[in-house]
Design an enzyme around this catalytic site. Sequence first.
Site, PDB file in Angstrom:
ATOM      1  N   LYS A  21      11.349  23.958  39.742  1.00 39.84           N
ATOM      2  CA  LYS A  21      12.060  24.849  38.816  1.00 39.84           C
ATOM      3  C   LYS A  21      13.395  24.228  38.417  1.00 39.84           C
ATOM      4  O   LYS A  21      13.737  24.156  37.232  1.00 39.84           O
ATOM      5  CB  LYS A  21      12.273  26.209  39.499  1.00 39.84           C
ATOM      6  CG  LYS A  21      12.578  27.343  38.560  1.00 39.84           C
ATOM      7  CD  LYS A  21      12.822  28.636  39.345  1.00 39.84           C
ATOM      8  CE  LYS A  21      11.533  29.232  39.869  1.00 39.84           C
ATOM      9  NZ  LYS A  21      11.784  30.348  40.813  1.00 39.84           N
ATOM     10  N   ARG A  91      17.565  31.814  42.548  1.00 33.75           N
ATOM     11  CA  ARG A  91      16.124  31.575  42.410  1.00 33.75           C
ATOM     12  C   ARG A  91      15.677  30.437  43.321  1.00 33.75           C
ATOM     13  O   ARG A  91      16.211  29.343  43.255  1.00 33.75           O
ATOM     14  CB  ARG A  91      15.804  31.196  40.958  1.00 33.75           C
ATOM     15  CG  ARG A  91      16.506  32.048  39.940  1.00 33.75           C
ATOM     16  CD  ARG A  91      16.331  31.513  38.524  1.00 33.75           C
ATOM     17  NE  ARG A  91      14.960  31.548  38.071  1.00 33.75           N
ATOM     18  CZ  ARG A  91      14.555  31.036  36.913  1.00 33.75           C
ATOM     19  NH1 ARG A  91      15.420  30.419  36.116  1.00 33.75           N
ATOM     20  NH2 ARG A  91      13.295  31.109  36.568  1.00 33.75           N
ATOM     21  N   GLY A 100       5.047  33.023  48.845  1.00 35.30           N
ATOM     22  CA  GLY A 100       5.324  33.290  50.256  1.00 35.30           C
ATOM     23  C   GLY A 100       6.781  33.080  50.592  1.00 35.30           C
ATOM     24  O   GLY A 100       7.272  33.572  51.587  1.00 35.30           O
ATOM     25  N   MET A 102      11.014  33.223  49.602  1.00 31.86           N
ATOM     26  CA  MET A 102      11.853  34.298  49.101  1.00 31.86           C
ATOM     27  C   MET A 102      11.791  34.418  47.589  1.00 31.86           C
ATOM     28  O   MET A 102      11.712  33.429  46.887  1.00 31.86           O
ATOM     29  CB  MET A 102      13.296  34.056  49.508  1.00 31.86           C
ATOM     30  CG  MET A 102      14.104  35.311  49.362  1.00 31.86           C
ATOM     31  SD  MET A 102      15.842  34.957  49.145  1.00 31.86           S
ATOM     32  CE  MET A 102      15.882  34.536  47.432  1.00 31.86           C
ATOM     33  N   ARG A 335       6.956  24.937  33.069  1.00 34.49           N
ATOM     34  CA  ARG A 335       6.200  24.084  34.012  1.00 34.49           C
ATOM     35  C   ARG A 335       4.830  23.833  33.394  1.00 34.49           C
ATOM     36  O   ARG A 335       4.414  24.554  32.482  1.00 34.49           O
ATOM     37  CB  ARG A 335       6.054  24.770  35.365  1.00 34.49           C
ATOM     38  CG  ARG A 335       5.300  26.067  35.274  1.00 34.49           C
ATOM     39  CD  ARG A 335       5.273  26.817  36.587  1.00 34.49           C
ATOM     40  NE  ARG A 335       5.177  28.257  36.317  1.00 34.49           N
ATOM     41  CZ  ARG A 335       5.382  29.200  37.195  1.00 34.49           C
ATOM     42  NH1 ARG A 335       5.730  28.888  38.420  1.00 34.49           N
ATOM     43  NH2 ARG A 335       5.263  30.469  36.881  1.00 34.49           N
ATOM     44  N   HIS A 453     -32.768  16.122  54.401  1.00 33.97           N
ATOM     45  CA  HIS A 453     -33.686  16.308  53.273  1.00 33.97           C
ATOM     46  C   HIS A 453     -33.185  17.397  52.335  1.00 33.97           C
ATOM     47  O   HIS A 453     -33.093  17.196  51.123  1.00 33.97           O
ATOM     48  CB  HIS A 453     -35.081  16.658  53.812  1.00 33.97           C
ATOM     49  CG  HIS A 453     -36.090  16.904  52.741  1.00 33.97           C
ATOM     50  ND1 HIS A 453     -36.386  18.158  52.276  1.00 33.97           N
ATOM     51  CD2 HIS A 453     -36.831  16.037  52.006  1.00 33.97           C
ATOM     52  CE1 HIS A 453     -37.292  18.057  51.329  1.00 33.97           C
ATOM     53  NE2 HIS A 453     -37.591  16.779  51.145  1.00 33.97           N
ATOM     54  N   SER A 762     -28.659  -3.913  47.428  1.00 33.14           N
ATOM     55  CA  SER A 762     -28.083  -2.583  47.289  1.00 33.14           C
ATOM     56  C   SER A 762     -27.835  -2.010  48.684  1.00 33.14           C
ATOM     57  O   SER A 762     -28.747  -1.951  49.508  1.00 33.14           O
ATOM     58  CB  SER A 762     -29.042  -1.687  46.497  1.00 33.14           C
ATOM     59  OG  SER A 762     -28.496  -0.401  46.392  1.00 33.14           O
ATOM     60  N   CYS A 829     -26.339   2.509  47.011  1.00 30.15           N
ATOM     61  CA  CYS A 829     -27.153   3.654  46.614  1.00 30.15           C
ATOM     62  C   CYS A 829     -27.188   4.744  47.675  1.00 30.15           C
ATOM     63  O   CYS A 829     -27.952   5.674  47.587  1.00 30.15           O
ATOM     64  CB  CYS A 829     -28.563   3.213  46.240  1.00 30.15           C
ATOM     65  SG  CYS A 829     -29.451   2.445  47.586  1.00 30.15           S
ATOM     66  N   TYR A 849     -21.974  -1.955  41.147  1.00 25.02           N
ATOM     67  CA  TYR A 849     -22.244  -0.597  40.667  1.00 25.02           C
ATOM     68  C   TYR A 849     -22.425   0.348  41.854  1.00 25.02           C
ATOM     69  O   TYR A 849     -22.643  -0.106  42.984  1.00 25.02           O
ATOM     70  CB  TYR A 849     -23.490  -0.570  39.769  1.00 25.02           C
ATOM     71  CG  TYR A 849     -24.787  -0.809  40.490  1.00 25.02           C
ATOM     72  CD1 TYR A 849     -25.485   0.244  41.089  1.00 25.02           C
ATOM     73  CD2 TYR A 849     -25.329  -2.088  40.594  1.00 25.02           C
ATOM     74  CE1 TYR A 849     -26.671   0.031  41.768  1.00 25.02           C
ATOM     75  CE2 TYR A 849     -26.513  -2.314  41.276  1.00 25.02           C
ATOM     76  CZ  TYR A 849     -27.184  -1.243  41.863  1.00 25.02           C
ATOM     77  OH  TYR A 849     -28.349  -1.457  42.549  1.00 25.02           O
TER      78      TYR A 849
HETATM   79  P1  ADP Z   1       9.395  33.083  40.204  1.00 20.81           P
HETATM   80  O1  ADP Z   1       9.409  31.743  40.841  1.00 20.81           O
HETATM   81  O2  ADP Z   1       8.802  34.138  41.040  1.00 20.81           O
HETATM   82  O3  ADP Z   1       8.839  33.030  38.809  1.00 20.81           O
HETATM   83  P2  ADP Z   1      12.003  33.097  39.002  1.00 20.81           P
HETATM   84  O4  ADP Z   1      13.108  32.442  39.702  1.00 20.81           O
HETATM   85  O5  ADP Z   1      11.395  32.367  37.880  1.00 20.81           O
HETATM   86  O6  ADP Z   1      10.924  33.506  40.077  1.00 20.81           O
HETATM   87  O7  ADP Z   1      12.537  34.485  38.504  1.00 20.81           O
HETATM   88  C1  ADP Z   1      11.684  35.488  38.084  1.00 20.81           C
HETATM   89  C2  ADP Z   1      12.180  36.083  36.807  1.00 20.81           C
HETATM   90  O8  ADP Z   1      13.502  36.506  36.939  1.00 20.81           O
HETATM   91  C3  ADP Z   1      12.232  35.132  35.628  1.00 20.81           C
HETATM   92  O9  ADP Z   1      11.023  35.019  34.979  1.00 20.81           O
HETATM   93  C4  ADP Z   1      13.221  35.811  34.736  1.00 20.81           C
HETATM   94  O10 ADP Z   1      12.588  36.776  33.953  1.00 20.81           O
HETATM   95  C5  ADP Z   1      14.159  36.437  35.711  1.00 20.81           C
HETATM   96  N1  ADP Z   1      15.381  35.639  35.797  1.00 20.81           N
HETATM   97  C6  ADP Z   1      15.660  34.628  36.641  1.00 20.81           C
HETATM   98  N2  ADP Z   1      16.866  34.118  36.390  1.00 20.81           N
HETATM   99  C7  ADP Z   1      17.385  34.814  35.361  1.00 20.81           C
HETATM  100  C8  ADP Z   1      18.594  34.758  34.626  1.00 20.81           C
HETATM  101  N3  ADP Z   1      19.535  33.873  34.904  1.00 20.81           N
HETATM  102  N4  ADP Z   1      18.774  35.625  33.630  1.00 20.81           N
HETATM  103  C9  ADP Z   1      17.813  36.530  33.337  1.00 20.81           C
HETATM  104  N5  ADP Z   1      16.652  36.635  33.976  1.00 20.81           N
HETATM  105  C10 ADP Z   1      16.434  35.795  34.986  1.00 20.81           C
HETATM  106 MG    MG Z   2       9.424  32.045  37.330  1.00 23.06          MG
END
Ligand code: ADP
Ligand code: MG
Length: 869
Positions: A21, A91, A100, A102, A335, A453, A762, A829, A849
């Site tokens: 990200k 994020r 899984g 945070m 991504r 088989h 072969s 083969c 081959y």
């Molecule tokens: P995930 O990995 O679960 O997608 P993200 O870090 O992408 O988590 O955050 C989820 C959502 O939170 C994003 O799709 C966006 O809509 C919102 N978000 C994250 N950062 C911002 C920001 N700086 N301003 C507004 N919305 C945000």
């Molecule tokens: Mg996201």
Amino acid sequence: MNYVIDFSEGSKEQADLLGGKGANLAEMTKLNLPVPTGFTITTQACLAYLEKKEQLSNKLEAQIKQHIQRMEERTKKTFGSAVNPLLVSVRSGSKFSMPGMMDTILNLGLNDETVLGLIEKTGDARFAYDCYRRLLQMFGDVVCGIDKNRFEEQLDFYKSKKNYRSDTDLMAEDWQALVSIYKDIFLEVTHHAFPQDPYEQLTLAVEAVFRSWNNRRAVTYRRLHDISDKLGTAVNIQEMVFGNFGSESGTGVAFTRNPATGEKGIFGEFLLNAQGEDVVAGIRTPQPISELENLMPEVYEKFLKLSGLLERHYKDMQDIEFTIENRQLYLLQTRNGKRTAKSAFKVCLQLVEEGIITKKEALQRINPTMITQLLHPVFEPEQLKQAEVFAKGLPASPGAANGKIYFTAEQAKKASEQGEKVILVRQETSPEDIEGMVVSEAIVTSRGGMTSHAAVVARGMGVCCVAGCEEIYVDEFLEQATVGDVTLRQGDTISVDGTTGTIYRGSIPYVQGDEWQLLETVTNWGKEMSRIDVKANAETPADIKMALKLGAQGIGLARTEHMFFGEQRIFEMRKMILAEDEPSLLAPLHKLKEFQKEDFRTMFELLKDKPCTIRLLDPPLHEFLPQTEEEIIHLANETERTVGQIKHRIAELHEQNPMLGHRGCRLAITTPQIYEMQAAAIIESAMAVSQEIGLTVVPEIMIPLIGSKEEMAWLRERLVQTVQQIFEEKQQIIPYKIGTMLEIPRACLTADEIAETADFFSFGTNDLTQLTYGFSRDDSVKFIGAYEERKLLKADPFQHIDEEGVGVLMKIAVEKIRKYDPKIKIGVCGEVGGDPQSIRFLQKIGVDYVSCSPYRIPAAILTIAQESA
Ligand code: ADP
Ligand code: MG
Ligand code: MG
């Protein structure tokens, strides 16, 4: 050590350090795209934190502060200001996207004072309190582990008290009231008040992200997906933009092409007046992205333009998260989009057409699993999640199927004739089960390995198969299959996943994979780029046709014994085996020759001028003998012998260890007439088609199980004489070759000597592995699992070539042969000829081959092309 990197300083190549990200946020910033400003705390910082017993170092805290200050300068807002507050999102993001860990926290920096600043600045108290309650909920959930439902319950309770139906009914004072209710929950659960200091909020959030790297869900996910524990996660701190700022704001996600079908054109959805994960949370129903064109055409246009730019920049379909604040578009994430196999193929083809990637790049993006999904059915993923596992075995032939179980070929055939979908369940199969196998949706055996088989035949037919399911007790007599205290009976329904080797109870729906067209283009590109050929192990017309359709460049192994199992043929075969003198041997041989000629003719016609290697009779004769009393009586009547005589002959043919016994070329050493007949049939049919249709067929006659140059020379001499005789009789000469298999260790070690009388070689890796390791192909399934579990074996050597043992023997053989004559063709083969991992090795040792079952051909072509490029 620099633990913090500004978005403006990083790039997409730095996913190791910045996480996926973060690296992409930096890349988009570099491209001058509208990305809210921010910075990334590196994965190194995470690892250091976890190492130092979860202590944030002063240095890191200082660096974070410094970067916040830089953000303040750029945004002209102040973190913690009661007049013009800077709010941020926190994020998580590791190198590989990983559920899984945070989740995201939005609106961080809000407190009782800054919320007033936000109201002051925006003039919108409803919006400001909505942001604050979201922060309390997200922070409470992800940093302090307060159950989300605690907050949701209070919200629902509040709404019903006020007779509100939707969140949009709540006014400023409602959200304000909820903020104080939420703060009470916080205090009650954590015994602390919600932290008012923005820097304290930030530190706690960053630490929580770091720690979540080691939470149980994340660790399990990594284990399942082979992701290293040593990567750590990055944390992105980013200025907030607000999609919940009224009806001219919103948030959404979109793919640049359809991730299910690969169809061109933007595909996604959005929600007006919403924040963060509202779109996926299902609180309100999002609108398709096309609606945005009507609502805010200029935003839509801009989004199209930017997403196109991103796609060309990344040279791949993108999955983009965006937010609109007051008609201003912001990009929050991009991504490479996850997609189905079909979509992946389509997108690759489109990108090549559009000149965005080369054919070579396209091939690098396709993997064997995708091909499997394209060719074979797969279970509906949602339904699969709820399915009950019955047993697990070896993933012998990929695909998905469901149907009613039958325990004999006969019953399976009967049921199928009545229109039922059947699955044949047996302890193991033998050539006599073939009619039952042909009508089955899937085949399950409790014994036998990847080269048993059942496995070989199923792969050949492209039928799904799970073999060696040792935990099932198959009672063919009582017609039931038992695992633990669950017993299934004839007619019960199961679902079989041959790709994973799992058997489920009940019927799971599946989707058919039949995207031939897409595959054909890709295999053709692959062939253009490959240094070595891919041929097929096939002998029936149906298999040969399929092999050609899937891209085979010839037949590398036609097993003649498979041609002796039809009702009349097996009968002649049995007569031949029972023969005690020359005349009673020659009569059935003559009949068999006519059958073979027909078969070879069809093969040559189908193959046109593609090469064809035909292996002479290989298995021990007893495999062809009658098994049941009924068959013995029948044979006795037809051959004017007594039942006693037949039984006596069967006893004579019995071997303690048939795999090491009287089979392959050894049969021809004792009874050369068999191979002479086969060679004659091959040459005569090749002559016929070349004369009648004008094809240039160069048949390759392959002698199995050669271990010494003496054997080879002796047999070659015989066959050459036979062929010469035909040439003289017919007054016609055609080119042909006589070669051998390399499947006995001794043959590998003396390959240069054998090469004196062999025109080609072969590798038969199934027998070679069996004889090198001393692991029985048929019985090793009983213990190989334990070897793998105890890490005494990297993998089942019948599935993936044993590079250190069998591989070394092969290398020796190749070197010796090449030294004798560099032009002699050497192929493979055995089953590993169709296994991508093994193919990489085989290519390295320099074979010309590989040959494999038809359905494995596309993946083999792809693997070779990828290695050649
Ligand atoms: P995930 O990995 O679960 O997608 P993200 O870090 O992408 O988590 O955050 C989820 C959502 O939170 C994003 O799709 C966006 O809509 C919102 N978000 C994250 N950062 C911002 C920001 N700086 N301003 C507004 N919305 C945000
Ligand atoms: Mg996201
Ligand atoms: Mg999420």
